[in-house]
Motif scaffolding. Sequence first.
Motif, PDB file in Angstrom:
ATOM      1  N   ALA A   1       0.830  -1.203   0.000  1.00 38.95           N
ATOM      2  CA  ALA A   1       0.000   0.000   0.000  1.00 38.95           C
ATOM      3  C   ALA A   1       0.866   1.255   0.000  1.00 38.95           C
ATOM      4  CB  ALA A   1      -0.934  -0.008   1.211  1.00 38.95           C
ATOM      5  N   LEU A   2       2.043   1.177   0.616  1.00 37.09           N
ATOM      6  CA  LEU A   2       2.921   2.351   0.653  1.00 37.09           C
ATOM      7  C   LEU A   2       3.723   2.515  -0.637  1.00 37.09           C
ATOM      8  CD1 LEU A   2       4.386   2.253   4.278  1.00 37.09           C
ATOM      9  CD2 LEU A   2       3.026   4.084   3.286  1.00 37.09           C
ATOM     10  N   LEU A   3       4.277   1.398  -1.118  1.00 36.58           N
ATOM     11  CA  LEU A   3       5.226   1.488  -2.242  1.00 36.58           C
ATOM     12  C   LEU A   3       4.584   1.364  -3.620  1.00 36.58           C
ATOM     13  CD1 LEU A   3       8.410  -0.488  -1.148  1.00 36.58           C
ATOM     14  CD2 LEU A   3       8.274   1.910  -1.739  1.00 36.58           C
ATOM     15  N   ALA A   4       3.601   0.464  -3.747  1.00 37.96           N
ATOM     16  CA  ALA A   4       3.065   0.164  -5.086  1.00 37.96           C
ATOM     17  C   ALA A   4       2.504   1.400  -5.797  1.00 37.96           C
ATOM     18  CB  ALA A   4       2.034  -0.955  -5.002  1.00 37.96           C
ATOM     19  N   PRO A   5       1.678   2.243  -5.145  1.00 39.50           N
ATOM     20  CA  PRO A   5       1.166   3.422  -5.863  1.00 39.50           C
ATOM     21  C   PRO A   5       2.296   4.353  -6.313  1.00 39.50           C
ATOM     22  CG  PRO A   5      -0.084   3.051  -3.860  1.00 39.50           C
ATOM     23  CD  PRO A   5       1.087   2.147  -3.792  1.00 39.50           C
ATOM     24  N   LEU A   6       3.305   4.532  -5.461  1.00 36.62           N
ATOM     25  CA  LEU A   6       4.429   5.412  -5.820  1.00 36.62           C
ATOM     26  C   LEU A   6       5.177   4.843  -7.028  1.00 36.62           C
ATOM     27  CD1 LEU A   6       5.903   6.104  -2.266  1.00 36.62           C
ATOM     28  CD2 LEU A   6       4.653   7.710  -3.693  1.00 36.62           C
TER      29      LEU A   6
ATOM     30  N   ARG B   1      11.511   5.906   0.640  1.00 36.19           N
ATOM     31  CA  ARG B   1      12.833   6.274   0.098  1.00 36.19           C
ATOM     32  C   ARG B   1      13.436   5.176  -0.783  1.00 36.19           C
ATOM     33  NH1 ARG B   1      14.304   8.738   5.503  1.00 36.19           N
ATOM     34  NH2 ARG B   1      13.361  10.771   5.292  1.00 36.19           N
ATOM     35  N   TYR B   2      12.799   4.000  -0.775  1.00 33.38           N
ATOM     36  CA  TYR B   2      13.301   2.936  -1.655  1.00 33.38           C
ATOM     37  C   TYR B   2      12.887   3.183  -3.102  1.00 33.38           C
ATOM     38  CZ  TYR B   2      15.055   0.188   2.191  1.00 33.38           C
ATOM     39  OH  TYR B   2      15.781  -0.241   3.263  1.00 33.38           O
ATOM     40  N   VAL B   3      11.914   4.075  -3.312  1.00 35.76           N
ATOM     41  CA  VAL B   3      11.445   4.328  -4.686  1.00 35.76           C
ATOM     42  C   VAL B   3      12.574   4.785  -5.606  1.00 35.76           C
ATOM     43  CG1 VAL B   3       9.858   5.711  -6.092  1.00 35.76           C
ATOM     44  CG2 VAL B   3       9.078   4.703  -3.950  1.00 35.76           C
ATOM     45  N   PRO B   4      13.392   5.795  -5.220  1.00 34.49           N
ATOM     46  CA  PRO B   4      14.473   6.223  -6.129  1.00 34.49           C
ATOM     47  C   PRO B   4      15.566   5.171  -6.331  1.00 34.49           C
ATOM     48  CG  PRO B   4      14.245   7.748  -4.266  1.00 34.49           C
ATOM     49  CD  PRO B   4      13.355   6.601  -3.998  1.00 34.49           C
ATOM     50  N   VAL B   5      15.497   4.073  -5.555  1.00 33.31           N
ATOM     51  CA  VAL B   5      16.454   2.974  -5.781  1.00 33.31           C
ATOM     52  C   VAL B   5      15.834   1.954  -6.734  1.00 33.31           C
ATOM     53  CG1 VAL B   5      17.733   1.089  -4.690  1.00 33.31           C
ATOM     54  CG2 VAL B   5      17.511   3.288  -3.526  1.00 33.31           C
ATOM     55  N   ILE B   6      14.563   1.625  -6.462  1.00 30.55           N
ATOM     56  CA  ILE B   6      13.923   0.558  -7.245  1.00 30.55           C
ATOM     57  C   ILE B   6      13.715   0.987  -8.699  1.00 30.55           C
ATOM     58  CG2 ILE B   6      11.814  -0.835  -7.469  1.00 30.55           C
ATOM     59  CD1 ILE B   6      11.637  -0.829  -4.407  1.00 30.55           C
ATOM     60  N   VAL B   7      13.332   2.257  -8.915  1.00 31.78           N
ATOM     61  CA  VAL B   7      13.006   2.700 -10.283  1.00 31.78           C
ATOM     62  C   VAL B   7      14.186   2.536 -11.250  1.00 31.78           C
ATOM     63  CG1 VAL B   7      12.321   4.689 -11.694  1.00 31.78           C
ATOM     64  CG2 VAL B   7      11.085   4.148  -9.601  1.00 31.78           C
ATOM     65  N   PRO B   8      15.394   3.072 -10.951  1.00 32.16           N
ATOM     66  CA  PRO B   8      16.502   2.874 -11.913  1.00 32.16           C
ATOM     67  C   PRO B   8      16.883   1.403 -12.106  1.00 32.16           C
ATOM     68  CG  PRO B   8      17.129   4.433 -10.182  1.00 32.16           C
ATOM     69  CD  PRO B   8      15.807   3.876  -9.804  1.00 32.16           C
ATOM     70  N   VAL B   9      16.808   0.614 -11.016  1.00 35.31           N
ATOM     71  CA  VAL B   9      17.139  -0.813 -11.138  1.00 35.31           C
ATOM     72  C   VAL B   9      16.122  -1.488 -12.057  1.00 35.31           C
ATOM     73  CG1 VAL B   9      17.375  -2.986  -9.872  1.00 35.31           C
ATOM     74  CG2 VAL B   9      18.230  -0.881  -8.874  1.00 35.31           C
ATOM     75  N   PHE B  10      14.863  -1.121 -11.874  1.00 34.96           N
ATOM     76  CA  PHE B  10      13.777  -1.702 -12.660  1.00 34.96           C
ATOM     77  C   PHE B  10      13.915  -1.349 -14.145  1.00 34.96           C
ATOM     78  CE2 PHE B  10       9.517  -2.388 -14.159  1.00 34.96           C
ATOM     79  CZ  PHE B  10       9.012  -3.387 -13.351  1.00 34.96           C
ATOM     80  N   ILE B  11      14.144  -0.072 -14.414  1.00 43.10           N
ATOM     81  CA  ILE B  11      14.254   0.374 -15.819  1.00 43.10           C
ATOM     82  C   ILE B  11      15.482  -0.281 -16.472  1.00 43.10           C
ATOM     83  CG2 ILE B  11      14.605   2.393 -17.315  1.00 43.10           C
ATOM     84  CD1 ILE B  11      11.799   2.278 -16.143  1.00 43.10           C
ATOM     85  N   GLY B  12      16.589  -0.353 -15.714  1.00 43.01           N
ATOM     86  CA  GLY B  12      17.789  -1.031 -16.231  1.00 43.01           C
ATOM     87  C   GLY B  12      17.490  -2.493 -16.540  1.00 43.01           C
ATOM     88  N   GLY B  13      16.718  -3.129 -15.669  1.00 40.77           N
ATOM     89  CA  GLY B  13      16.328  -4.524 -15.863  1.00 40.77           C
ATOM     90  C   GLY B  13      15.481  -4.695 -17.109  1.00 40.77           C
ATOM     91  N   LEU B  14      14.588  -3.739 -17.342  1.00 38.50           N
ATOM     92  CA  LEU B  14      13.725  -3.800 -18.540  1.00 38.50           C
ATOM     93  C   LEU B  14      14.555  -3.727 -19.812  1.00 38.50           C
ATOM     94  CD1 LEU B  14      10.505  -1.666 -18.150  1.00 38.50           C
ATOM     95  CD2 LEU B  14      10.723  -4.086 -18.562  1.00 38.50           C
ATOM     96  N   ARG B  15      15.523  -2.802 -19.825  1.00 37.06           N
ATOM     97  CA  ARG B  15      16.390  -2.675 -21.010  1.00 37.06           C
ATOM     98  C   ARG B  15      17.117  -3.996 -21.265  1.00 37.06           C
ATOM     99  NH1 ARG B  15      18.729   2.812 -19.171  1.00 37.06           N
ATOM    100  NH2 ARG B  15      17.132   4.246 -19.874  1.00 37.06           N
ATOM    101  N   ARG B  16      17.625  -4.561 -20.144  1.00 35.80           N
ATOM    102  CA  ARG B  16      18.370  -5.819 -20.252  1.00 35.80           C
ATOM    103  C   ARG B  16      17.461  -6.929 -20.780  1.00 35.80           C
ATOM    104  NH1 ARG B  16      20.283  -5.783 -15.291  1.00 35.80           N
ATOM    105  NH2 ARG B  16      22.187  -4.722 -15.830  1.00 35.80           N
ATOM    106  N   ALA B  17      16.225  -6.958 -20.278  1.00 38.39           N
ATOM    107  CA  ALA B  17      15.277  -7.995 -20.692  1.00 38.39           C
ATOM    108  C   ALA B  17      14.965  -7.880 -22.180  1.00 38.39           C
ATOM    109  CB  ALA B  17      13.995  -7.882 -19.874  1.00 38.39           C
TER     110      ALA B  17
END
Lengths: 270, 256
Positions: free
Chosen positions: A176-181, B182-198
């Motif tokens: 609920a915290l992370l998925a929408p963001l 605060r994990y969002v700015p970490v997960i997003v670049p890793v995710f996008i990099g993973g997509l390119r790799r995929a």
Amino acid sequence: MDTIVPYERRPGRGMRELVDMWSNTRMVVLTAMCASLYAAVLIPFMVVPLIPGLTHFRPANALPIVCSFLFGPAAAWGAAFGNLIGDFFTGLGPGDLFGFVANFLYALVPYRLWRACTTADPLPRTLGAWFLLLGIITTASMLCAATVGFGLQLLGFVPFAVLANVVLVNNLVTSALLAPLLLAVLYPRVRRARLLYGDILGAAPRAPRWRRFAGVALVVTGTGLAFVLGNLASGGWLDPSTLAALSRNLRFVVLVLPALALGILGLALL
Amino acid sequence: MALSLYIDRASPLHRRHPVAKLAAMILFFAATFLLDDPVPIAPLTVAVLVATAAAHAFPNLWRLRWIVGPVFVFTLAIWTLFYPAPAGGAAAGTAPWRFGLGMALKLETFLATGLLFLATTTVEEFAFALRSLGVPYRAGFVVTLAFRLVPVFLESALTVVDAQRCRGLDFTRGRVHQRIARYVPVIVPVFIGGLRRADRMAFALEVRGFSSGRRRTGLPRPAANAGDWLLVAVVGAAFVGYVTLWMLGTGRIVPR
């Protein structure tokens, strides 16, 4: 000779796309990507156990929800395999079979429920979209918790009333915290890259209204019932005298499994 | 953090055929599952510990001591508390804690067996065993590919974390929901990099004929030998013995 026919969407709905997607190379690779990403975020947090040996703090639980909206069936398989790979780092056991199924359902629910309820993008822009998104996350978390709780109580590892509630809170809070963001940031980018499951597999025809309504009702009712009945039966608050002749485990199965099956039947309808 | 529980040794268990090891593990799990009295479960726990020593796999148990120790204490406590007293009778005497002890031993045996399997079997062998048992090739391919990608994603995540820290992102401050966000700015670049790799990987697989439909070739593996059959026979005999105990109604504190 096992011939692999290149992917094309076959007519019909139900669970067929979960099998058909395996003939699409891009979906296969996306499955591996979802699995490894899920495992990569799961593993560092395994040092924070909530129930030792069975579950731990899992901020990664937001990923199957996000991936489900983006990659549909590939995310469902990816979550199941990702959880299995995570278990490779803490030891395999018979409970992992239920973990596999529970994580599969956890990532299967979001895109199927959203697709049945609306044609809009899964982005929380309006109050209605927020409610729908949070409702779907709650249902997915509850079905996952009920499945894993059912399995591990059956195996005699840990009571449903303990595990299912811990799993529900763990899934719900992080998702609920992370998925929408994450969805707000990732969905537009993935759509621009034309890597949404609808772009890869082709748009699925929408099911008739009655079928969508019945599917959603069954998923929500079955999931809620399984969770409540599991808690009551496991805690000893529900022990019908009509089932007294059955063994303890069989009583638990008779009470909880039909409700779980109802939820899964609803998913097959969507 | 080491990303594999496999320990490269030349023990007899390492040399067994992957399908034999998988079958033996499943039979061992089933035998352990049947009873709940600690007395008949203890020999299985001892057997798996002896096998672990023979396979030089004790470092895995030590490495996961933060799971192995608490599992015992937690399971003993929780099942003594949740002891399912037989209908019509109150929980009598030592039964609750004996039941708790049985469950704790059972869970430890499962854990040690799984760790032993992973210490003696590579992920490729595991995928091969799954395929030999009828799991489709592509499912096995996903397991091995995903397993290989985990360190790549972890490394990528660590690089992004360092980069974001340099920009002032602090994961240790604020309330729980702020820290999680605060994990969002970490997960997003890793995710996008993973997509390119995929995307690139899908192209690479296609040009190598992944979906060509032709018969797949692979490295030949030795067939199961006498040692493999012996392993399955020994564990199978233990399984039959425990099924017999279960059918006779012994070795159970709570009737099923």
